[in-house]
Write an enzyme that holds these catalytic residues in place. Structure first.
Site, PDB file in Angstrom:
ATOM      1  N   ASN A  89      59.325  34.671  47.093  1.00  0.00           N
ATOM      2  CA  ASN A  89      58.859  36.039  47.237  1.00  0.00           C
ATOM      3  C   ASN A  89      58.447  36.410  48.651  1.00  0.00           C
ATOM      4  O   ASN A  89      58.173  37.569  48.931  1.00  0.00           O
ATOM      5  CB  ASN A  89      57.695  36.292  46.274  1.00  0.00           C
ATOM      6  CG  ASN A  89      58.152  36.316  44.822  1.00  0.00           C
ATOM      7  OD1 ASN A  89      58.666  35.327  44.322  1.00  0.00           O
ATOM      8  ND2 ASN A  89      57.974  37.433  44.145  1.00  0.00           N
ATOM      9  N   ASP A  90      58.394  35.435  49.567  1.00  0.00           N
ATOM     10  CA  ASP A  90      58.047  35.742  50.954  1.00  0.00           C
ATOM     11  C   ASP A  90      59.235  35.514  51.885  1.00  0.00           C
ATOM     12  O   ASP A  90      59.063  35.223  53.072  1.00  0.00           O
ATOM     13  CB  ASP A  90      56.826  34.934  51.419  1.00  0.00           C
ATOM     14  CG  ASP A  90      56.919  33.477  51.024  1.00  0.00           C
ATOM     15  OD1 ASP A  90      57.943  33.076  50.435  1.00  0.00           O
ATOM     16  OD2 ASP A  90      55.969  32.733  51.305  1.00  0.00           O
ATOM     17  N   CYS A 136      54.537  31.647  35.913  1.00  0.00           N
ATOM     18  CA  CYS A 136      53.611  30.626  36.391  1.00  0.00           C
ATOM     19  C   CYS A 136      53.965  29.216  35.924  1.00  0.00           C
ATOM     20  O   CYS A 136      53.917  28.269  36.705  1.00  0.00           O
ATOM     21  CB  CYS A 136      52.180  30.979  36.019  1.00  0.00           C
ATOM     22  SG  CYS A 136      51.821  31.027  34.243  1.00  0.00           S
ATOM     23  N   ASP A 167      40.194  41.147  44.769  1.00  0.00           N
ATOM     24  CA  ASP A 167      39.483  41.546  45.982  1.00  0.00           C
ATOM     25  C   ASP A 167      38.557  40.459  46.536  1.00  0.00           C
ATOM     26  O   ASP A 167      37.743  40.719  47.415  1.00  0.00           O
ATOM     27  CB  ASP A 167      38.696  42.841  45.748  1.00  0.00           C
ATOM     28  CG  ASP A 167      37.721  42.719  44.584  1.00  0.00           C
ATOM     29  OD1 ASP A 167      37.517  41.589  44.094  1.00  0.00           O
ATOM     30  OD2 ASP A 167      37.163  43.759  44.183  1.00  0.00           O
ATOM     31  N   SER A 171      34.374  37.847  41.272  1.00  0.00           N
ATOM     32  CA  SER A 171      34.008  38.445  39.990  1.00  0.00           C
ATOM     33  C   SER A 171      35.170  39.298  39.492  1.00  0.00           C
ATOM     34  O   SER A 171      36.052  39.685  40.258  1.00  0.00           O
ATOM     35  CB  SER A 171      32.742  39.308  40.113  1.00  0.00           C
ATOM     36  OG  SER A 171      32.993  40.452  40.908  1.00  0.00           O
ATOM     37  N   ASP A 188      41.465  43.935  39.433  1.00  0.00           N
ATOM     38  CA  ASP A 188      41.169  42.648  38.817  1.00  0.00           C
ATOM     39  C   ASP A 188      41.661  42.647  37.370  1.00  0.00           C
ATOM     40  O   ASP A 188      41.770  43.708  36.737  1.00  0.00           O
ATOM     41  CB  ASP A 188      39.666  42.367  38.836  1.00  0.00           C
ATOM     42  CG  ASP A 188      39.124  42.165  40.235  1.00  0.00           C
ATOM     43  OD1 ASP A 188      39.930  41.918  41.155  1.00  0.00           O
ATOM     44  OD2 ASP A 188      37.898  42.264  40.398  1.00  0.00           O
ATOM     45  N   HIS A 194      47.164  30.991  32.622  1.00  0.00           N
ATOM     46  CA  HIS A 194      47.794  30.732  33.914  1.00  0.00           C
ATOM     47  C   HIS A 194      47.983  29.225  34.050  1.00  0.00           C
ATOM     48  O   HIS A 194      47.201  28.442  33.497  1.00  0.00           O
ATOM     49  CB  HIS A 194      46.947  31.274  35.064  1.00  0.00           C
ATOM     50  CG  HIS A 194      47.593  31.141  36.410  1.00  0.00           C
ATOM     51  ND1 HIS A 194      48.897  31.522  36.652  1.00  0.00           N
ATOM     52  CD2 HIS A 194      47.122  30.652  37.599  1.00  0.00           C
ATOM     53  CE1 HIS A 194      49.200  31.282  37.916  1.00  0.00           C
ATOM     54  NE2 HIS A 194      48.149  30.750  38.505  1.00  0.00           N
ATOM     55  N   ASP A 217      48.741  26.066  43.958  1.00  0.00           N
ATOM     56  CA  ASP A 217      49.276  27.102  43.068  1.00  0.00           C
ATOM     57  C   ASP A 217      50.464  27.769  43.751  1.00  0.00           C
ATOM     58  O   ASP A 217      50.321  28.437  44.770  1.00  0.00           O
ATOM     59  CB  ASP A 217      48.193  28.140  42.757  1.00  0.00           C
ATOM     60  CG  ASP A 217      48.565  29.055  41.601  1.00  0.00           C
ATOM     61  OD1 ASP A 217      49.771  29.144  41.276  1.00  0.00           O
ATOM     62  OD2 ASP A 217      47.664  29.683  41.031  1.00  0.00           O
TER      63      ASP A 217
END
Length: 226
Positions: A89-90, A136, A167, A171, A188, A194, A217
């Site tokens: 993806n990059d 994943c 972010d 949390s 979020d 995952h 990951d």
């Protein structure tokens, strides 16, 4: 097996499982219905040249070949390079493209994969263009194969009700108006599950208390280092 190596595992049963075992189970689904999927890692099935080519195609090697090659004895470094190269993806000729929405009819549905060997060999046959598609558990399964092939003990970890903090404030944020109605403004989220990897090696950079299983990951959800 060599006690002086950065990836030495003293326990023979763990060496058999996390280095030599070519078959495994990946747990997916949700917390109320956990499904066990068989996965063929096949790390000894004529994949070494593919894994070495993966290192040579990485952005790390292209940016500084001498530095890259000099660090290939460091499992921390190799783990980061491979975690980048497992996904494409990059735009670095990575192994798999990720897709989570829409139709998969023109390519392989991620749920159809049951092993790493066919993915890695297809990547080579297609002149190192990313194979479509992965999610994943597919990224984690292929990464486990490559790291075991390169001699780094590796396992998979599945997590259910998995928090995805976008972010970086540690949390999961939810917003409500003055009437108590939920506002859909937070990026979020909490995923059903995952899957990621852990590899075993020492951490001389951090100290002995950090030796052992290290999280890696390869799923391309957030950019590494920003």
């Amino acid at each position: 097996w060599f006690s002086g190596d950065d990836v030495f595992i003293a326990n023979e049963n763990e060496r058999q499982e996390y280095v030599l075992n070519e078959n495994g189970i990946i747990f997916v689904g949700n917390a109320r219905y956990i499904e066990a999927r068989a996965w063929y890692y096949g790390q000894f099935q004529d994949l070494l040249n593919i894994c070495l080519t993966m290192l040579d195609l990485s952005l790390y090697y292209r940016q500084d070949p001498g530095m890259d090659v000099s660090r290939r004895g460091d499992p921390k470094y190799v783990g980061r390079v491979i975690s980048s190269m497992i996904n494409g993806n990059d735009n670095d000729n990575g192994v798999l493209l990720g897709k989570w929405q829409g139709s998969f009819h023109s390519h392989e549905n991620p749920s159809r994969w049951d092993g790493s060997v066919v993915i890695l060999k297809k990547w080579r046959q297609d002149n190192y263009r990313p194979v479509q598609y992965g999610q994943c558990w597919v990224f984690a399964g292929v990464m486990c194969t490559v790291l075991r092939c390169l001699g780094i003990p590796t396992r998979l970890v599945s997590n259910f009700n998995s928090a995805h903090d976008v972010d970086r404030n540690l949390s999961i944020d939810k917003y409500y108006d003055s009437s108590g109605r939920s506002l859909n403004i937070s990026k979020d989220s909490t995923w059903d599950y995952h899957v990621w990897n852990e590899s075993w090696f020492i951490r001389p950079d951090l100290g002995r208390s950090y030796n052992g299983w290290q999280v890696l990951d390869a799923t391309p959800q957030e950019q590494s280092k920003g």
